[in-house]
Design a protein around this motif. Structure first.
Motif, PDB file in Angstrom:
ATOM      1  N   LYS A  35      -1.607   3.949   9.161  1.00 59.30           N
ATOM      2  CA  LYS A  35      -2.483   3.398  10.086  1.00 59.30           C
ATOM      3  C   LYS A  35      -2.158   1.951   9.895  1.00 59.30           C
ATOM      4  O   LYS A  35      -2.290   1.293  11.214  1.00 59.30           O
ATOM      5  CB  LYS A  35      -3.820   3.682   9.747  1.00 59.30           C
ATOM      6  CG  LYS A  35      -4.345   5.161  10.099  1.00 59.30           C
ATOM      7  CD  LYS A  35      -5.978   5.352   9.786  1.00 59.30           C
ATOM      8  CE  LYS A  35      -6.310   6.962  10.104  1.00 59.30           C
ATOM      9  NZ  LYS A  35      -7.659   7.132   9.732  1.00 59.30           N
ATOM     10  N   SER A  94       0.881  -1.047  -0.109  1.00 59.78           N
ATOM     11  CA  SER A  94       0.039   0.058  -0.021  1.00 59.78           C
ATOM     12  C   SER A  94       0.807   1.226   0.056  1.00 59.78           C
ATOM     13  O   SER A  94       0.681   2.476  -0.668  1.00 59.78           O
ATOM     14  CB  SER A  94      -0.830   0.206   1.336  1.00 59.78           C
ATOM     15  OG  SER A  94      -1.875  -1.018   1.146  1.00 59.78           O
ATOM     16  N   LYS A 145      -4.437  10.240   0.587  1.00 61.43           N
ATOM     17  CA  LYS A 145      -5.290   9.385   1.317  1.00 61.43           C
ATOM     18  C   LYS A 145      -4.819   7.967   1.443  1.00 61.43           C
ATOM     19  O   LYS A 145      -4.757   7.034   2.279  1.00 61.43           O
ATOM     20  CB  LYS A 145      -6.640   9.293   0.436  1.00 61.43           C
ATOM     21  CG  LYS A 145      -7.494  10.525   0.488  1.00 61.43           C
ATOM     22  CD  LYS A 145      -8.601  10.542  -0.193  1.00 61.43           C
ATOM     23  CE  LYS A 145      -9.537  11.825  -0.212  1.00 61.43           C
ATOM     24  NZ  LYS A 145     -10.457  11.838  -1.108  1.00 61.43           N
ATOM     25  N   GLU A 146      -3.852   7.520   0.230  1.00 63.09           N
ATOM     26  CA  GLU A 146      -3.406   6.040   0.588  1.00 63.09           C
ATOM     27  C   GLU A 146      -2.173   6.113   1.435  1.00 63.09           C
ATOM     28  O   GLU A 146      -2.095   5.135   2.106  1.00 63.09           O
ATOM     29  CB  GLU A 146      -2.749   5.815  -1.015  1.00 63.09           C
ATOM     30  CG  GLU A 146      -3.680   5.521  -2.019  1.00 63.09           C
ATOM     31  CD  GLU A 146      -3.214   5.367  -3.487  1.00 63.09           C
ATOM     32  OE1 GLU A 146      -1.983   5.397  -3.568  1.00 63.09           O
ATOM     33  OE2 GLU A 146      -4.224   5.053  -4.313  1.00 63.09           O
ATOM     34  N   GLU A 176      -2.168   7.987   4.167  1.00 64.03           N
ATOM     35  CA  GLU A 176      -2.896   7.990   5.547  1.00 64.03           C
ATOM     36  C   GLU A 176      -3.171   6.528   5.737  1.00 64.03           C
ATOM     37  O   GLU A 176      -2.857   6.215   7.089  1.00 64.03           O
ATOM     38  CB  GLU A 176      -4.137   9.017   5.444  1.00 64.03           C
ATOM     39  CG  GLU A 176      -3.393  10.333   5.569  1.00 64.03           C
ATOM     40  CD  GLU A 176      -4.843  11.440   5.587  1.00 64.03           C
ATOM     41  OE1 GLU A 176      -5.940  10.681   5.780  1.00 64.03           O
ATOM     42  OE2 GLU A 176      -4.823  12.498   4.932  1.00 64.03           O
ATOM     43  N   ALA A 177      -3.714   5.995   4.778  1.00 69.42           N
ATOM     44  CA  ALA A 177      -4.310   4.302   5.114  1.00 69.42           C
ATOM     45  C   ALA A 177      -2.809   3.666   5.341  1.00 69.42           C
ATOM     46  O   ALA A 177      -3.036   2.530   6.429  1.00 69.42           O
ATOM     47  CB  ALA A 177      -5.029   3.913   3.733  1.00 69.42           C
TER      48      ALA A 177
END
Length: 199
Positions: free
Chosen positions: A165, A115, A158-159, A161-162
């Motif tokens: 996490k 990711s 956004k990627e 941030e994911a």
């Protein structure tokens, strides 16, 4: 001359990798992976890719869990040395491989690593599109051509941030103790990438 220096450097690297073993016995996975990374960092992408393909033929589960990511890193590093149009094509090809790897390893630390690499590619694609847009002669054309780059940067944010996490959760999980050092390193890198992407 430079070709001779490169040949000598490669020879020294391979001798170090082989160590004292006269039979060139299979080294531990950590040493094998580090060799591939050193080859990539030195810009010897063809040699690194060839070594990855040889290692994948071993069908070693530990190597199979990491080497596709190393292959993607080689593709990305090589793409960054190409012209803009070639670069975007290579990024797209590397992204497709990573998507397949991520799906195959869903729920594992390797999926989080994939990711982060995918987000990095998206950000690099955005940089490529922005660079292309800035070559336009007039301001309205630059703005129009830069809009897709902005979309890519938002998507990459956004990627990332994911991925941050996922890294934080995976590094806190006792089941991923073997990957803890790598996960923490990737967590720091993902945070840095997110800052660069935002900038």
């Amino acid at each position: 001359p430079p070709p001779m220096k490169r040949l000598l450097s490669l020879s020294m690297l391979l001798l170090t990798w082989c160590g004292a073993s006269p039979l060139f016995a299979q080294e531990s996975t950590d040493i094998e992976i580090e060799l591939v990374r050193q080859l990539r960092r030195r810009g010897w992408h063809d040699v690194a890719r060839q070594r990855v393909e040889e290692l994948l033929n071993r069908k070693d589960p530990l190597l199979d869990a990491v080497l596709p990511l190393e292959l993607a890193n080689i593709d990305i590093a090589e793409a960054r040395q190409k012209n803009l149009d070639q670069r975007l094509g290579l990024f797209a090809a590397a992204g497709a491989k990573l998507e397949a790897f991520k799906t195959k390893n869903a729920g594992k630390p390797q999926a989080a690593l994939a990711s982060a690499l995918l987000a990095r590619i998206t950000s690099l694609e955005g940089q490529g599109l922005l660079s292309k847009a800035m070559r336009e002669d007039d301001v309205p054309s630059r703005h129009a051509k830069a809009r897709p780059a902005e979309t890519m940067f938002i998507k990459a944010g956004k990627e990332l941030e994911a991925a941050i996490k996922a890294f934080a959760a995976a590094s806190a999980d006792a089941a991923t103790a073997n990957y803890k050092k790598e996960l923490e390193q990737e967590l720091r890198q993902a945070r840095f990438d997110a800052a660069i992407n935002l900038f």
